[in-house]
Design an enzyme around this catalytic site. Sequence first.
Site, PDB file in Angstrom:
ATOM      1  CG  HIS A  25       7.566 -29.019   7.732  1.00 52.18           C
ATOM      2  ND1 HIS A  25       7.821 -30.298   8.185  1.00 52.18           N
ATOM      3  CD2 HIS A  25       7.952 -28.190   8.733  1.00 52.18           C
ATOM      4  CE1 HIS A  25       8.319 -30.246   9.405  1.00 52.18           C
ATOM      5  NE2 HIS A  25       8.409 -28.974   9.759  1.00 52.18           N
ATOM      6  CE  LYS A  36     -12.632   0.244   0.433  1.00 50.80           C
ATOM      7  NZ  LYS A  36     -12.216   1.100   1.582  1.00 50.80           N
ATOM      8  CD  GLU A  79      -3.154  -0.847   2.101  1.00 48.19           C
ATOM      9  OE1 GLU A  79      -3.907   0.135   1.955  1.00 48.19           O
ATOM     10  OE2 GLU A  79      -3.263  -1.670   3.045  1.00 48.19           O
TER      11      GLU A  79
END
Length: 332
Positions: free
Chosen positions: A231, A325, A215
Site C-alpha cells: 500500500h 553510552k 550489529e
Amino acid sequence: MKELIEGFAAQLEVALGIAANAKLRTSGNTITNIVVAGMGGSGIGGNLLTSWVFDDCKVPVTVSKSYDIPGFTGPNTLFLACSYSGNTEETTAAAEKAVQAGAYVVAITGGGKMLQLTEKYGLDVVVIPSHANSPRASIGYSFVQLLNILNFHGLTPANRLNEIQAAIDLIKSDETALKAEAELLAGKLQGKLGIFYGDTKFDGVLLRNLQQIAENGKQLSHYNVFPEMNHNELVGWDYPRVAFENSVTVLLRSSFDHPRTSIRMDVCEEIFKKHSPEVYTLTAKGDSFITQSIYVIHLLDWASYYLAVLNNVDPFPVEVINFLKEELSKHA
C-alpha cells in the site's frame, strides 16, 4: 559470537528450566493490558511476543522502547521490563514510572539497577544469565520468560512452551542444513543491500534480522512486511536504481502466511525481479508459528555471523554503541 550462536538450543533449554522455577505472583487486579519495555537485544523479545500471541492473547500487548510509558499504564497493566544488563537507562526509567502508575511490574534481567529496583519495590523478577555480555545473543532467555509470564497470568494458552521445545529439537536435527543455507545467504548479502520481506506475522523476526546484520555484520539492510508494503513501499521500487542494482531481495515464506499474502508475494516477486539482480526465497520450517520463527531467527543469526566473516569484521563488539553510552554518561 560463533560460540553463542552455536549454543542457542542449549540456551533455550536453560531458559525453559528458569521458567519452570520462576517465583511469580498473581496481580491483585484484573489485567486488561500488557506493556513490554526493552531496548535493542533486550527489547526484541517484546516484538516477537506481540506476533506470537496476536491471535490468542486475551488483552492487548504494546511494545514500548522509550524512557516513557503509555498513557494507559495503570493498576490493570502487566508491565514487563526487560533489561539484560539491568542498566539500560530507558528501561529502568520506564519501569520506575510504571511502578508509580500502579502497574504490576515484572522484571526480566541479569542484575544491575533493574534488580535493585525490584528489591526496592518488592517486584516480581526473573533473573537470567548475563555472563555472555551480549543481549542480542541471549534473546532466548528473555522471550521464553515473556511467554511463561503470560501463561502464568492466564493470558495465553499453556502449550506455548511446548513449541519452544519443538524448536529446540528442530534446530538440533537440522543444524547442518540450516548453517549451509545461512552461509549461502551471507554470500549473497556481501556487498549488497539486503531487502527482506515476509508476512506481517514475521515482523519481529525480520526486525531481529535487521538488528543482527547491523550489529554482527556491521552492514545495513532493510525490511518490510506484507500486506502493508503493498500500500506504499511497492511504489518506491524504481529509484534510486543504483541501490536496487546492488541489492538482493529475500522473501521469507511460511506455511502460516495468509493465503492472500502468498498471492501478493507471487505477484510482487515478479516486480522485484525487474529491479533486483536476485530474489532469494527463504522457507521457514516447523509445525507451529513459534517454532518456525525460532528456526528462522537461528538461521539468520548464522547468516549475520557468516556475513561478518566475509566483511572481515569481528561480530561481537559494538564499539559505536559503547561510545554513545560513554558520551551519554557524561551528561547523567
